[in-house]
Design a protein around this motif. Structure first.
Motif, PDB file in Angstrom:
ATOM      1  N   ASN A   1       0.869  -1.172   0.000  1.00  0.00           N
ATOM      2  CA  ASN A   1       0.000   0.000   0.000  1.00  0.00           C
ATOM      3  C   ASN A   1       0.907   1.223   0.000  1.00  0.00           C
ATOM      4  O   ASN A   1       1.903   1.247   0.716  1.00  0.00           O
ATOM      5  CB  ASN A   1      -0.891   0.025   1.241  1.00  0.00           C
ATOM      6  CG  ASN A   1      -1.801  -1.175   1.314  1.00  0.00           C
ATOM      7  OD1 ASN A   1      -2.324  -1.638   0.305  1.00  0.00           O
ATOM      8  ND2 ASN A   1      -1.993  -1.699   2.508  1.00  0.00           N
TER       9      ASN A   1
ATOM     10  N   TYR B   1       1.306   5.464   0.313  1.00  0.00           N
ATOM     11  CA  TYR B   1       0.759   6.721   0.819  1.00  0.00           C
ATOM     12  C   TYR B   1       1.625   7.847   0.268  1.00  0.00           C
ATOM     13  O   TYR B   1       2.789   7.979   0.637  1.00  0.00           O
ATOM     14  CB  TYR B   1       0.798   6.695   2.344  1.00  0.00           C
ATOM     15  CG  TYR B   1       0.089   7.824   3.031  1.00  0.00           C
ATOM     16  CD1 TYR B   1      -1.297   7.827   3.152  1.00  0.00           C
ATOM     17  CD2 TYR B   1       0.797   8.880   3.595  1.00  0.00           C
ATOM     18  CE1 TYR B   1      -1.951   8.846   3.814  1.00  0.00           C
ATOM     19  CE2 TYR B   1       0.147   9.907   4.264  1.00  0.00           C
ATOM     20  CZ  TYR B   1      -1.227   9.890   4.363  1.00  0.00           C
ATOM     21  OH  TYR B   1      -1.880  10.902   5.025  1.00  0.00           O
TER      22      TYR B   1
ATOM     23  N   ILE C   1      -3.441  -0.611  -2.412  1.00  0.00           N
ATOM     24  CA  ILE C   1      -4.072   0.674  -2.134  1.00  0.00           C
ATOM     25  C   ILE C   1      -3.070   1.795  -2.394  1.00  0.00           C
ATOM     26  O   ILE C   1      -1.944   1.752  -1.916  1.00  0.00           O
ATOM     27  CB  ILE C   1      -4.555   0.755  -0.672  1.00  0.00           C
ATOM     28  CG1 ILE C   1      -5.614  -0.317  -0.400  1.00  0.00           C
ATOM     29  CG2 ILE C   1      -5.106   2.148  -0.355  1.00  0.00           C
ATOM     30  CD1 ILE C   1      -5.980  -0.450   1.070  1.00  0.00           C
TER      31      ILE C   1
ATOM     32  N   THR D   1      -3.021   5.964  -1.958  1.00  0.00           N
ATOM     33  CA  THR D   1      -3.757   7.114  -1.440  1.00  0.00           C
ATOM     34  C   THR D   1      -2.928   8.371  -1.698  1.00  0.00           C
ATOM     35  O   THR D   1      -1.722   8.396  -1.455  1.00  0.00           O
ATOM     36  CB  THR D   1      -4.173   6.921   0.038  1.00  0.00           C
ATOM     37  OG1 THR D   1      -4.880   8.083   0.476  1.00  0.00           O
ATOM     38  CG2 THR D   1      -3.024   6.599   0.946  1.00  0.00           C
TER      39      THR D   1
ATOM     40  N   TYR E   1      -7.427   6.136  -3.476  1.00  0.00           N
ATOM     41  CA  TYR E   1      -8.137   7.074  -2.602  1.00  0.00           C
ATOM     42  C   TYR E   1      -7.461   8.437  -2.692  1.00  0.00           C
ATOM     43  O   TYR E   1      -6.258   8.530  -2.928  1.00  0.00           O
ATOM     44  CB  TYR E   1      -8.100   6.601  -1.149  1.00  0.00           C
ATOM     45  CG  TYR E   1      -8.890   5.353  -0.891  1.00  0.00           C
ATOM     46  CD1 TYR E   1     -10.192   5.428  -0.409  1.00  0.00           C
ATOM     47  CD2 TYR E   1      -8.341   4.093  -1.121  1.00  0.00           C
ATOM     48  CE1 TYR E   1     -10.926   4.278  -0.154  1.00  0.00           C
ATOM     49  CE2 TYR E   1      -9.070   2.942  -0.878  1.00  0.00           C
ATOM     50  CZ  TYR E   1     -10.370   3.042  -0.394  1.00  0.00           C
ATOM     51  OH  TYR E   1     -11.086   1.892  -0.157  1.00  0.00           O
TER      52      TYR E   1
ATOM     53  N   HIS F   1      -6.721  11.656  -0.426  1.00  0.00           N
ATOM     54  CA  HIS F   1      -6.777  12.205   0.935  1.00  0.00           C
ATOM     55  C   HIS F   1      -6.402  13.681   1.001  1.00  0.00           C
ATOM     56  O   HIS F   1      -6.300  14.248   2.083  1.00  0.00           O
ATOM     57  CB  HIS F   1      -5.906  11.382   1.898  1.00  0.00           C
ATOM     58  CG  HIS F   1      -4.438  11.470   1.664  1.00  0.00           C
ATOM     59  ND1 HIS F   1      -3.738  10.510   0.975  1.00  0.00           N
ATOM     60  CD2 HIS F   1      -3.534  12.408   2.038  1.00  0.00           C
ATOM     61  CE1 HIS F   1      -2.470  10.839   0.944  1.00  0.00           C
ATOM     62  NE2 HIS F   1      -2.314  11.995   1.577  1.00  0.00           N
TER      63      HIS F   1
ATOM     64  N   ARG G   1      -8.310  17.704  -5.674  1.00  0.00           N
ATOM     65  CA  ARG G   1      -9.069  16.458  -5.515  1.00  0.00           C
ATOM     66  C   ARG G   1      -9.986  16.236  -6.718  1.00  0.00           C
ATOM     67  O   ARG G   1     -10.022  15.161  -7.296  1.00  0.00           O
ATOM     68  CB  ARG G   1      -9.898  16.498  -4.239  1.00  0.00           C
ATOM     69  CG  ARG G   1     -10.782  15.257  -4.051  1.00  0.00           C
ATOM     70  CD  ARG G   1     -11.751  15.435  -2.884  1.00  0.00           C
ATOM     71  NE  ARG G   1     -11.084  15.801  -1.654  1.00  0.00           N
ATOM     72  CZ  ARG G   1     -10.608  14.941  -0.760  1.00  0.00           C
ATOM     73  NH1 ARG G   1     -10.728  13.646  -0.962  1.00  0.00           N
ATOM     74  NH2 ARG G   1     -10.021  15.376   0.336  1.00  0.00           N
TER      75      ARG G   1
ATOM     76  N   PRO H   1     -10.720   9.999   1.545  1.00  0.00           N
ATOM     77  CA  PRO H   1      -9.585   9.270   2.129  1.00  0.00           C
ATOM     78  C   PRO H   1     -10.005   7.954   2.777  1.00  0.00           C
ATOM     79  O   PRO H   1     -11.142   7.801   3.216  1.00  0.00           O
ATOM     80  CB  PRO H   1      -9.030  10.233   3.177  1.00  0.00           C
ATOM     81  CG  PRO H   1     -10.164  11.117   3.535  1.00  0.00           C
ATOM     82  CD  PRO H   1     -11.049  11.197   2.311  1.00  0.00           C
ATOM     83  N   ILE H   2      -9.059   7.027   2.843  1.00  0.00           N
ATOM     84  CA  ILE H   2      -9.253   5.778   3.583  1.00  0.00           C
ATOM     85  C   ILE H   2      -8.560   5.867   4.937  1.00  0.00           C
ATOM     86  O   ILE H   2      -8.832   5.104   5.835  1.00  0.00           O
ATOM     87  CB  ILE H   2      -8.712   4.580   2.775  1.00  0.00           C
ATOM     88  CG1 ILE H   2      -9.074   3.261   3.456  1.00  0.00           C
ATOM     89  CG2 ILE H   2      -7.224   4.696   2.532  1.00  0.00           C
ATOM     90  CD1 ILE H   2      -8.688   2.023   2.682  1.00  0.00           C
ATOM     91  N   THR H   3      -7.660   6.824   5.081  1.00  0.00           N
ATOM     92  CA  THR H   3      -6.854   6.971   6.292  1.00  0.00           C
ATOM     93  C   THR H   3      -7.181   8.280   6.994  1.00  0.00           C
ATOM     94  O   THR H   3      -7.756   9.188   6.401  1.00  0.00           O
ATOM     95  CB  THR H   3      -5.359   6.979   5.928  1.00  0.00           C
ATOM     96  OG1 THR H   3      -5.117   8.058   5.024  1.00  0.00           O
ATOM     97  CG2 THR H   3      -4.931   5.673   5.288  1.00  0.00           C
TER      98      THR H   3
ATOM     99  N   ASN I   1      -6.092  11.803   8.204  1.00  0.00           N
ATOM    100  CA  ASN I   1      -5.078  12.784   7.789  1.00  0.00           C
ATOM    101  C   ASN I   1      -4.503  13.463   9.016  1.00  0.00           C
ATOM    102  O   ASN I   1      -5.111  14.382   9.555  1.00  0.00           O
ATOM    103  CB  ASN I   1      -5.709  13.856   6.878  1.00  0.00           C
ATOM    104  CG  ASN I   1      -6.000  13.326   5.504  1.00  0.00           C
ATOM    105  OD1 ASN I   1      -5.525  12.280   5.118  1.00  0.00           O
ATOM    106  ND2 ASN I   1      -6.794  14.070   4.752  1.00  0.00           N
TER     107      ASN I   1
END
Length: 117
Positions: free
Chosen positions: A3, A5, A36, A38, A73, A75, A82, A108-110, A112
């Motif tokens: 994944n 980020y 994933i 992001t 995703y 974020h 976006r 987002p999946i996480t 911030n």
């Protein structure tokens, strides 16, 4: 499978590998299968204050080079960035530049968070 980020400032969530720059993100995506991805939009400035390549530049590169993540995703806190990233990903998917089974999310999946360290 990893994944990824992509963010120049925020803390990297557990279970992700961080890419602080456009170039680092491309290297991770070229050499690994990504589950994933992001994305942040704004990825900082150089020493002269010029904007570095950003998340939208990365989205364009992904689409032009058929890179893949199973889920993408966004974020970023930049509403215009976006929208541009999201709309570009959807259009690329409709036109066959990226795989039709990639899941694209406008949110987002996480969490911030940035602790300033």
């Amino acid at each position: 499978m990893i994944n990824v980020y992509v963010d120049d400032l925020r803390d990297c969530p557990e279970g992700f590998q961080v890419a602080r720059t456009y170039e680092a993100a491309i290297e991770l995506m070229k050499h690994n299968e990504v589950d994933i991805l992001t994305l942040d939009h704004d990825l900082g400035e150089d020493a002269e204050g010029n904007e570095l390549k950003n998340g939208y530049d990365l989205v364009k590169y992904i689409c032009e080079n058929s890179l893949r993540a199973n889920k993408i995703y966004l974020h970023t806190d930049n509403p215009v960035g976006r929208k541009n990233m999201y709309e570009t990903l959807l259009a690329a998917q409709r036109r066959g530049f990226i795989d039709p089974d990639i899941e694209i999310y406008h949110y987002p999946i996480t969490t911030n968070k940035y602790n300033g360290n």
